[in-house]
Enzyme design. Structure first.
Site, mmCIF file in Angstrom:
data_model
loop_
_atom_site.group_PDB
_atom_site.id
_atom_site.type_symbol
_atom_site.label_atom_id
_atom_site.label_comp_id
_atom_site.label_asym_id
_atom_site.label_seq_id
_atom_site.Cartn_x
_atom_site.Cartn_y
_atom_site.Cartn_z
ATOM 1 N N ALA A 1 0.821 -1.223 0.000
ATOM 2 C CA ALA A 1 0.000 0.000 0.000
ATOM 3 C C ALA A 1 0.855 1.275 0.000
ATOM 4 O O ALA A 1 1.929 1.281 0.595
ATOM 5 C CB ALA A 1 -0.884 -0.008 1.247
ATOM 6 N N PRO A 2 0.413 2.323 -0.694
ATOM 7 C CA PRO A 2 -0.842 2.447 -1.455
ATOM 8 C C PRO A 2 -0.799 1.817 -2.847
ATOM 9 O O PRO A 2 -1.816 1.780 -3.523
ATOM 10 C CB PRO A 2 -1.017 3.968 -1.579
ATOM 11 C CG PRO A 2 0.379 4.509 -1.549
ATOM 12 C CD PRO A 2 1.166 3.596 -0.647
ATOM 13 N N GLY A 3 0.377 1.332 -3.290
ATOM 14 C CA GLY A 3 0.325 0.529 -4.505
ATOM 15 C C GLY A 3 1.252 0.910 -5.654
ATOM 16 O O GLY A 3 1.067 0.426 -6.761
ATOM 17 N N GLY A 4 2.243 1.750 -5.402
ATOM 18 C CA GLY A 4 3.159 2.173 -6.477
ATOM 19 C C GLY A 4 3.868 1.004 -7.150
ATOM 20 O O GLY A 4 3.959 0.948 -8.379
ATOM 21 N N ASP B 1 -0.964 -6.224 2.216
ATOM 22 C CA ASP B 1 -0.774 -5.075 3.122
ATOM 23 C C ASP B 1 -2.072 -4.878 3.899
ATOM 24 O O ASP B 1 -3.159 -4.996 3.323
ATOM 25 C CB ASP B 1 -0.457 -3.791 2.321
ATOM 26 C CG ASP B 1 0.249 -2.733 3.167
ATOM 27 O OD1 ASP B 1 -0.268 -2.388 4.252
ATOM 28 O OD2 ASP B 1 1.317 -2.259 2.749
ATOM 29 N N ASP C 1 -0.441 -10.302 7.105
ATOM 30 C CA ASP C 1 0.926 -9.994 7.518
ATOM 31 C C ASP C 1 1.899 -10.508 6.450
ATOM 32 O O ASP C 1 1.874 -11.689 6.093
ATOM 33 C CB ASP C 1 1.185 -10.691 8.865
ATOM 34 C CG ASP C 1 2.612 -10.461 9.349
ATOM 35 O OD1 ASP C 1 3.349 -9.682 8.701
ATOM 36 O OD2 ASP C 1 2.987 -11.058 10.372
ATOM 37 N N ASP D 1 8.614 -3.977 0.030
ATOM 38 C CA ASP D 1 8.992 -2.621 0.451
ATOM 39 C C ASP D 1 8.510 -2.372 1.883
ATOM 40 O O ASP D 1 8.212 -1.254 2.263
ATOM 41 C CB ASP D 1 8.343 -1.617 -0.535
ATOM 42 C CG ASP D 1 8.884 -0.203 -0.393
ATOM 43 O OD1 ASP D 1 9.976 -0.031 0.158
ATOM 44 O OD2 ASP D 1 8.197 0.736 -0.845
ATOM 45 N N LYS E 1 15.948 -1.251 4.604
ATOM 46 C CA LYS E 1 16.052 0.051 5.268
ATOM 47 C C LYS E 1 17.312 0.037 6.129
ATOM 48 O O LYS E 1 17.534 -0.922 6.885
ATOM 49 C CB LYS E 1 14.822 0.325 6.140
ATOM 50 C CG LYS E 1 13.491 -0.010 5.468
ATOM 51 C CD LYS E 1 13.133 0.901 4.315
ATOM 52 C CE LYS E 1 11.936 0.353 3.538
ATOM 53 N NZ LYS E 1 11.668 1.032 2.274
#
Ligand SMILES: C[S@@+](CC[C@H](N)C(=O)[O-])C[C@H]1O[C@@H](n2cnc3c(N)ncnc32)[C@H](O)[C@@H]1O
Length: 354
Positions: A221-224, A240, A260, A276, A305
């Protein structure tokens, strides 16, 4: 001019230390000992080795893919200083006389102080190319000829250098020029697009990004990222708990699962796993390796990250975990990890079976 003075690398401003530590380590492994001159937040650095021949020999085989934090690389000659703003061309042509190149990249570091020079770079390229061609010093696209790099560090100083065709990034400054497509739910779509054009070659893209193939997007989400894969014709399971952009959620190519990402598994193997999720890098690395080891996907593209400190160690730790897990499973892999232009305090990894 001899191009054997130093190796120049571009990186994200603020990551000069990581980039320097890594290039020193990679060079040392190849028996080339040297030191870096890196100024924080300049977006580039130089690696110098007292043995110029060893440096040049090592550079011949060096690939950008080996360096996580570098966006671009070239072997540099003597900087040209005090260039007159009304005629920068003449001294540059004089210094390069007698050499023939297969292409030209006019560049400046991607940093606060030097970003205004991008305009100069754009304006300078065409007259430079014309002048080089006129003198027989440029044969565009000739695979036998090195690429010429001209790195403007200020408006009167340029560092010239060369790289092998295909060795560095094909894009000036190592930054692909991408435009966010209409309807993309988030700018993250560009991050995945950059990864796909940077980490896959054209054949691999054609074979793996096409209708009929399936993907799972963890932390969608949001879906890129999902949007990017849908655009290529794939069927995507978007995992998500958060909402997807309504238009994307309504697409027949998308199944949204509010689950999850660490627990979800597909019923049958998929071509792509992308991820991501904002999570500890070691956890994500283990998850990705496990999907591949269990045959749930053929390839995985994911973000790691980075922590505030010991970022290079965090990347090395993820690499070790992935390699160890897949070695135990007896699966041959290739793993590329790079900090891309759209990556902030993160790196992008591409893991596939070989
Ligand atoms: C950086 S955003 C993803 C952006 C997305 N790639 C895009 O292009 O729009 C991170 C997402 O990961 C999701 N996330 C974090 N932990 C998760 C988990 N354990 N399972 C599923 N999703 C998770 C969050 O809800 C958030 O939507």
């Amino acid at each position: 001019m001899e191009f054997d003075r130093q190796l120049i690398l571009y990186c994200r401003a603020g990551y000069e230390g990581e980039c320097a530590a890594q290039v020193q380590a990679v060079a040392a492994e190849a028996g080339v000992h040297g030191f870096c001159r890196a100024v924080p937040d300049t977006g580039y650095l130089g690696f110098n080795a007292p043995d110029a021949a060893a440096l040049a020999g090592w550079f011949e085989h060096l690939e950008l893919d080996e360096l996580v934090f570098a966006r671009q690389l070239f072997l540099a000659g003597e900087p040209l200083e005090q260039l007159a703003p009304e005629d920068r061309l003449t001294p540059i042509l004089r210094a390069l006389a007698g050499q023939v190149f297969g292409g030209v990249l006019v560049e400046t570091p991607d940093a606060e102080a030097t970003r205004p020079l991008m305009r100069l770079c754009r304006k300078f390229r065409v007259p430079l190319e014309r002048a080089l061609e006129h003198r027989g010093m440029l044969r565009p696209g000739d695979p036998e000829r090195p690429l010429l790099h001209l790195l403007f560090t200020d408006s009167t100083t340029v560092i010239p250098g060369r790289s092998r065709p295909g060795q560095g990034s094909p894009w000036p400054m190592g930054i692909p020029r991408l435009k966010l497509g209409r309807g993309a739910p988030s700018r993250s779509a560009l991050k995945l697009e950059e990864a796909l054009v940077t980490l896959l070659d054209a054949d691999e893209r054609e074979a793996t990004l096409r209708p009929g193939l399936e993907a799972v997007d963890l932390g969608a989400a949001p879906g890129g990222w999902t949007w990017q894969l849908v655009r290529d014709g794939l069927m995507v399971t978007a995992v998500d708990n958060g909402p997807l952009a309504p238009e994307l959620a309504a697409s027949p190519q998308v199944e949204h699962r509010r689950e999850d990402g660490f627990a979800f598994r597909p019923d049958r193997p998929v071509e792509w796993l992308v991820c991501d999720m904002v999570e500890q890098p070691s956890r994500v690395a283990e998850l990705m390796a496990d999907w591949l080891a269990r045959g749930d996907c053929r390839r995985a593209l994911f973000n790691l990250k980075l922590p505030m400190r010991r970022r290079q160690q965090a990347v090395a730790d993820c690499r070790e975990r992935i390699e160890a897990r897949l070695a135990r499973a007896g699966i041959g892999i290739r793993l590329s990890i790079r900090q891309l232009y759209h990556d902030r305090d993160e790196v992008t990894a591409y893991l596939r079976r070989v």
